[in-house]
Design a protein around this motif. Sequence first.
Motif, PDB file in Angstrom:
ATOM      1  N   ASP A  84      42.847  26.335  22.273  1.00 57.77           N
ATOM      2  CA  ASP A  84      42.184  27.584  22.652  1.00 57.77           C
ATOM      3  C   ASP A  84      43.179  28.735  22.576  1.00 57.77           C
ATOM      4  N   LEU A  85      42.828  29.737  21.781  1.00 60.14           N
ATOM      5  CA  LEU A  85      43.738  30.884  21.608  1.00 60.14           C
ATOM      6  C   LEU A  85      43.874  31.704  22.883  1.00 60.14           C
ATOM      7  N   ILE A  86      42.836  31.715  23.702  1.00 62.62           N
ATOM      8  CA  ILE A  86      42.976  32.289  25.045  1.00 62.62           C
ATOM      9  C   ILE A  86      42.608  31.185  26.033  1.00 62.62           C
ATOM     10  N   GLU A  87      43.234  31.223  27.192  1.00 63.17           N
ATOM     11  CA  GLU A  87      42.985  30.180  28.188  1.00 63.17           C
ATOM     12  C   GLU A  87      41.512  30.184  28.572  1.00 63.17           C
ATOM     13  N   PRO A  88      40.851  29.023  28.561  1.00 57.24           N
ATOM     14  CA  PRO A  88      39.469  28.992  29.027  1.00 57.24           C
ATOM     15  C   PRO A  88      39.413  29.326  30.524  1.00 57.24           C
ATOM     16  N   ARG A  89      38.306  29.910  30.939  1.00 60.22           N
ATOM     17  CA  ARG A  89      38.178  30.327  32.341  1.00 60.22           C
ATOM     18  C   ARG A  89      38.410  29.167  33.308  1.00 60.22           C
ATOM     19  N   GLY A 128      54.053  35.784  41.278  1.00 58.86           N
ATOM     20  CA  GLY A 128      54.177  36.508  39.998  1.00 58.86           C
ATOM     21  C   GLY A 128      53.289  35.896  38.925  1.00 58.86           C
ATOM     22  N   GLU A 129      53.284  34.552  38.848  1.00 59.46           N
ATOM     23  CA  GLU A 129      52.445  33.888  37.843  1.00 59.46           C
ATOM     24  C   GLU A 129      50.970  34.141  38.110  1.00 59.46           C
ATOM     25  N   MET A 130      50.607  34.108  39.422  1.00 56.86           N
ATOM     26  CA  MET A 130      49.200  34.371  39.763  1.00 56.86           C
ATOM     27  C   MET A 130      48.812  35.794  39.381  1.00 56.86           C
ATOM     28  N   MET A 131      49.727  36.727  39.625  1.00 62.52           N
ATOM     29  CA  MET A 131      49.434  38.135  39.281  1.00 62.52           C
ATOM     30  C   MET A 131      49.202  38.273  37.778  1.00 62.52           C
ATOM     31  N   ASP A 132      50.060  37.600  36.986  1.00 63.70           N
ATOM     32  CA  ASP A 132      49.904  37.666  35.518  1.00 63.70           C
ATOM     33  C   ASP A 132      48.537  37.131  35.105  1.00 63.70           C
ATOM     34  N   LEU A 133      48.173  35.963  35.671  1.00 60.89           N
ATOM     35  CA  LEU A 133      46.889  35.345  35.304  1.00 60.89           C
ATOM     36  C   LEU A 133      45.719  36.244  35.684  1.00 60.89           C
ATOM     37  N   ILE A 134      45.797  36.807  36.907  1.00 63.06           N
ATOM     38  CA  ILE A 134      44.686  37.645  37.379  1.00 63.06           C
ATOM     39  C   ILE A 134      44.591  38.924  36.537  1.00 63.06           C
ATOM     40  N   HIS A 135      45.750  39.521  36.242  1.00 60.96           N
ATOM     41  CA  HIS A 135      45.745  40.726  35.407  1.00 60.96           C
ATOM     42  C   HIS A 135      45.133  40.447  34.030  1.00 60.96           C
ATOM     43  N   SER A 136      45.463  39.280  33.464  1.00 58.50           N
ATOM     44  CA  SER A 136      45.003  38.987  32.102  1.00 58.50           C
ATOM     45  C   SER A 136      43.537  38.584  32.050  1.00 58.50           C
ATOM     46  N   HIS A 137      43.023  38.001  33.114  1.00 54.53           N
ATOM     47  CA  HIS A 137      41.694  37.389  32.999  1.00 54.53           C
ATOM     48  C   HIS A 137      40.631  37.967  33.922  1.00 54.53           C
ATOM     49  N   HIS A 138      41.013  38.847  34.855  1.00 55.39           N
ATOM     50  CA  HIS A 138      40.025  39.384  35.807  1.00 55.39           C
ATOM     51  C   HIS A 138      39.672  40.801  35.367  1.00 55.39           C
TER      52      HIS A 138
END
Lengths: 375, 164
Positions: free
Chosen positions: B106-111, A307-317
């Motif tokens: 950092d307001l958004i997490e760095p890559r 679940g945490e990985m999904m959140d991270l991927i959704h937010s940053h990919h």
Amino acid sequence: MEFFERIEHMGKKTPGEKASQVLGKLADVIADAPDVADLESGNYTELFVMRLEKAKRAYGKAKNALAHNNPELSIEHAERGLLHYELAAIHACTEATAFVANQTFAKTIMHGGLNLEETIEKLQDAICRIKMMIEYKNISPSKELRARLSTVVQNLQDAIEAYARNDENDPTLVSDTSIGGLIWAQYIHAALGGDALFVPKQEARTLRGLYQLALESGVASYNLVSRRIKDGRNKINSLENVLQSAIDAHFEGDTSALENFFRVGAIEANALIKAAAKAMSNDAPDQVMNEEEDAGRSTPSFKETVGEMMDLIHSHHQSPENAIASLSYLQKDASALKRAIRNEEWQKALNLVICCRAEISTLSGALHYFSSQEP
Amino acid sequence: MPGPQKNKSARRAAQVSRTAILEQLIWQLETAHQSAAANYHRSELAESSLANATTTITEAVKSLALGEHDAVDRLHNVAWFYAKFAQDIVAAESTEHLLGNNRFFDLIEPRSKVQKDLRDHLDLLSTKIENLHARIPQFWELDADAAQADKQADADGHADKRNS
């Protein structure tokens, strides 16, 4: 042909003639452009060079379009080239200054009644004030508050994008998104610093209640003990849900529901303060749980980690679909693997181990996205 | 009283000037941000805001060349929003640096952080799968390997026969 008609006809140029004229003008200004070496040092030389290069490229495109008998396109490129040159000329004669904080720009107010421009700027200020407070006071925000703050930053981005789109179907989208961000900014500031980012009484009458609720909720959850007791964490979650519901009710214009949320919020905030005070008293010392102990006690389950990985991927990919699909398969196969082991279906279990390893390998490859992409 | 053409030309001149001002501000900010990134902290959010501001100015120049003046005003505001946000971040981090704390938030997490977190999570999942694998009896795995090897040998034998 009458005299005046002939005069008028002489004044009208064919597209080809007009294209030749504009192209000629562009060729002249480029030829007369000063050399970089001749510019006064200390001016915006780099910007001059950049714009001049763009003017030259536009000239090439305009010439090409004219050669291919497309005078309209040629005029478009040539006029853009002249504009690039105009900008280059301004940069060439403007003295470059170093960065100075708090520079302003005279915005054009395009939605006077809604004050969209001011609302967006207010949200920007709010985010930066929270950032400065965190840095100055050396605060380590909890994971939950960091996530809330990321959402507020996303609100700002969404508001600017909606403003740029100028969507006539939903003119309130910019203001609603910004106001939602501002109310949450008020909550985050109070939860981190224990005080108000905006004084509710100084805000628009229709928003005072929301700012007040955000402030009360934030101040109530400011006490670290609140976050260390289970009851406190539950109450914080509940308060945050009430705040979001109140924001939704405000946008829906449901004043009766809004009043209810204000009342419930005030009661919950008070209960949270009391719960924290009780936990701090000697009567119930064992209730206060150290965060470190709490963290050590619960290793995240397979499902939670996915679940945490999904959140991270959704937010940053930017295109998360494949990675999310692999994660879903992995979770499904891991559950099937556990069942197979429990049922002693060894061949099936072995096959599922191979599938899980393959999915992990695919995901590992997908993570290269984060090292190869520019932000 | 100025005619509509004169008004239009005055508006255009003002917009050209505002485009140049914004472009110069973005350039100043980029220079300041590059220096900060080299010396104390690289803010990905400031960087992406500046990139957005630059893209918006490019769009504004296109609209200006086409005489779409309302669109230009709007795009100028958008470029300013992005530039201002970057300005506020760069200024805040410069103050933090001058104060000597150098503790940047950092307001958004760095890559890099996102990638590390994802890698750690994936390692954890991999460990959990291997732990489950360890619960499969070894004799079964050996039998399965042997069966697999037999199957492979059979397949190879058939292939050899076909080839000969």
